[in-house]
Scaffold this active site. Structure first.
Site, PDB file in Angstrom:
ATOM      1  N   CYS A  16      13.165  11.361   7.437  1.00  0.00           N
ATOM      2  CA  CYS A  16      13.220  10.936   8.835  1.00  0.00           C
ATOM      3  C   CYS A  16      14.630  11.102   9.391  1.00  0.00           C
ATOM      4  O   CYS A  16      14.810  11.174  10.606  1.00  0.00           O
ATOM      5  CB  CYS A  16      12.733   9.504   8.988  1.00  0.00           C
TER       6      CYS A  16
ATOM      7  N   GLU B 193       9.330  16.259  16.256  1.00  0.00           N
ATOM      8  CA  GLU B 193       9.630  16.182  14.827  1.00  0.00           C
ATOM      9  C   GLU B 193       8.760  17.164  14.053  1.00  0.00           C
ATOM     10  O   GLU B 193       7.535  17.126  14.145  1.00  0.00           O
ATOM     11  CB  GLU B 193       9.400  14.763  14.306  1.00  0.00           C
TER      12      GLU B 193
ATOM     13  N   GLU C  19       9.415   1.587  11.191  1.00  0.00           N
ATOM     14  CA  GLU C  19      10.440   2.616  11.007  1.00  0.00           C
ATOM     15  C   GLU C  19       9.714   3.948  11.042  1.00  0.00           C
ATOM     16  O   GLU C  19       8.923   4.250  10.137  1.00  0.00           O
ATOM     17  CB  GLU C  19      11.176   2.416   9.677  1.00  0.00           C
TER      18      GLU C  19
ATOM     19  N   GLY D  55       6.600   5.380   8.493  1.00  0.00           N
ATOM     20  CA  GLY D  55       5.741   6.551   8.542  1.00  0.00           C
ATOM     21  C   GLY D  55       5.870   7.248   9.877  1.00  0.00           C
ATOM     22  O   GLY D  55       6.877   7.109  10.576  1.00  0.00           O
ATOM     23  N   SER D  56       4.856   7.980  10.254  1.00  0.00           N
ATOM     24  CA  SER D  56       4.905   8.769  11.479  1.00  0.00           C
ATOM     25  C   SER D  56       4.835   7.884  12.713  1.00  0.00           C
ATOM     26  O   SER D  56       4.322   6.755  12.679  1.00  0.00           O
ATOM     27  CB  SER D  56       3.742   9.763  11.513  1.00  0.00           C
TER      28      SER D  56
ATOM     29  N   LYS E 154       0.855  -1.188   0.000  1.00  0.00           N
ATOM     30  CA  LYS E 154       0.000   0.000   0.000  1.00  0.00           C
ATOM     31  C   LYS E 154       0.887   1.232   0.000  1.00  0.00           C
ATOM     32  O   LYS E 154       1.442   1.602   1.029  1.00  0.00           O
ATOM     33  CB  LYS E 154      -0.916   0.044   1.232  1.00  0.00           C
TER      34      LYS E 154
ATOM     35  N   GLY F  82       2.494   4.703  13.420  1.00  0.00           N
ATOM     36  CA  GLY F  82       3.220   3.474  13.723  1.00  0.00           C
ATOM     37  C   GLY F  82       2.775   2.840  15.027  1.00  0.00           C
ATOM     38  O   GLY F  82       2.692   1.607  15.143  1.00  0.00           O
TER      39      GLY F  82
END
Length: 490
Positions: A279, A380, A245, A223-224, A170, A228
């Site tokens: 990231c 972040e 990750e 992703g974020s 996806k 996650g």
């Protein structure tokens, strides 16, 4: 241009569509279909059937498909890079670099087709052989982000393929065109039907359906951190193997003996490349008090020469951020930084004049005198915003670096070997750079981090195979009699 799902070797138009926009110009590039749980179930069913045969194909032969994929990607490198730049916004030289990373990953993981090493060990019993082997897991689910729409996908899909799994991918709905291009390549090289499946759609619908499907055995997510955490929670509920990750709050440490010109180049590339949407981007500069002013002056001077615009222009060094929501978030953090007492040296505003008004551009931004525990130094931002934090010693620099909840990448500039070795030991990140910025990972080493950045797994390198294989221990007793380990050893 209407994109289509790629399911069990077929191109399917299913569900409503959503526009794919060029973040630099606002141009509609394509329409992406929004799949649903039924389409996910169909894809998983095909992948499950295909995997039973794919696992029996010798690994070196599976690897031949990766070599072929790599060759086609190499032939189409410029085309793929242009597509990537248009849908994501990163400048064209970065687009080419990302496609090259996918090519490298194809060839590297193809090499693992003749390795996939296990171990042989002595048995504690006579006339008995002991070994371990890697075994494929089954159908794996891949959820990838918009900021690296092809590189991260290859980190995940290529080890899955060579290890004997099939996959359902996806992609992010903001950047689906690279997945569509990859699907065409998978078909062209003759990858067996059902090995590679791509279903477009939202995380809430398609992603959730993947995680909840009982026949998807592994979920690999990038992703974020917020998303996650939800993936981990839902995956744990369904007893999935989950690889995460997630975010980073990466710092460049500049010591008083550093080559400042080199440090400035490293900071600018790490902080403002991809408009700070990595990231691994540098969002903190932890600098020794004795060189702080000089470093600031050099940074400000070089920032004046940064060119901003449409990434397809070869002269542009910084492209747009992905969308209007990203602009709003970035500017919100800039306002927070001002309120928390940080000093704004440069930038701090949306760029919306002339041609830039058509896209989503934010000025490269530099804060100084930032409290180490302030929000802009801890959270972040995912944009071109850098915070300078002053320290008085290496120990203080390491403490400040390690104070955030993330642990992806860190960097130190110094000419002292003792300083360097102490730093690389004590910095609590999964990646450490010496006399370089916080970005630039190479595909043959593990990629990932500690603390809130991940859950212990790694993308890239041989370590990626651990996500997509199970260890199987095999004992062969050729003694002709029953031997009981730990009992009949004396």
């Amino acid at each position: 241009m209407k994109l289509t799902h790629f399911v069990n070797g077929e191109w399917l138009e299913d569900g409503s569509h959503q526009d794919v926009l060029n973040p630099a110009t606002g141009e509609v590039l394509a329409e992406v279909p929004m799949g649903d749980a039924d389409l996910v179930a169909k894809a998983v069913e095909g992948a499950k059937v295909a995997q039973k045969q794919w696992a029996k194909v010798p690994a070196p032969k599976r690897a031949q498909y990766l070599y072929a994929i790599g060759r086609v990607m190499e032939e189409r490198k410029e085309h793929l890079a242009q597509v990537l730049t248009k849908e994501m916004g990163k400048v064209i030289e970065e687009g080419r670099g990302e496609v090259q990373e996918g090519i490298d990953m194809a060839y590297y993981m193809a090499g693992e087709g003749r390795r996939l090493f296990g171990e042989t060990t002595p048995s504690e019993l006579a006339d008995k052989f002991a070994m371990s082997v890697r075994a494929p897991i089954g159908v794996v689910g891949l959820i990838t982000p918009w900021n690296f729409p092809v590189a991260i996908a290859t980190w995940k899909s290529f080890p899955a393929i060579v290890a004997g799994n099939t996959f359902l991918w996806k992609p992010a709905t903001e950047t689906p065109m690279m997945a569509y291009e990859m699907a065409k390549i998978f078909e062209e090289v003759g990858l067996p039907k059902g090995v590679a499946n791509i279903v477009f759609g939202s995380g809430g619908t398609v992603g959730t359906a993947m995680i909840e499907h009982p026949d998807v055995k592994v979920i690999s997510f990038t992703g974020s951190t917020d998303t996650g955490s939800k993936v981990a929670e839902l995956g744990g509920k369904h007893l999935k193997k989950v690889s995460l990750e997630m975010g980073g709050k990466n710092a460049v440490i500049v010591m008083d003996d550093a080559n400042l010109d080199l440090a400035v180049d490293g900071i600018l590339w790490s902080a403002f490349g991809t408009a700070g949407q990595r990231c691994t981007a540098c969002s903190r500069v932890i600098v020794h008090k004795d060189v702080k002013k000089e470093l600031e002056q050099k940074l400000l001077e070089k920032m004046k020469h940064l060119t901003i615009g449409d990434g397809t222009d070869e002269s542009v060094k910084i492209g747009p951020v992905i969308n209007a929501a990203a602009l709003k978030k970035i500017h919100g953090y800039v306002e927070i930084g001002k309120e928390d007492g940080a000093t704004l040296l440069e930038g701090g505003h949306v760029l919306d004049e002339g041609d830039l008004s058509k896209g989503h551009f934010y000025a490269p931004t530099l804060f100084t005198d930032v409290p180490w525990d302030s929000r802009i130094a801890q959270e972040e931002i995912f944009g071109p915003v850098v915070s300078i934090i002053q320290v008085s010693s290496l120990d203080e620099a390491i403490e400040v670096n390690n104070s955030v909840k993330f642990g992806l990448s860190s960097s130190i500039f110094s000419q002292d070997v003792n300083t360097i070795f102490k730093a690389q030991r004590d910095l609590d990140t999964g990646i450490v750079y010496v006399n370089a910025g916080t970005t630039g990972a190479e595909i043959h080493l593990p990629f990932g981090g500690t603390k809130g950045t991940g859950n212990g797994h790694r993308d890239s390198g041989v370590a990626a195979l651990d996500v997509y294989t199970e260890w199987k221990s095999v004992y062969v007793d050729f003694s002709g009699k029953l031997q009981r380990a730990q009992i009949d050893t004396n």
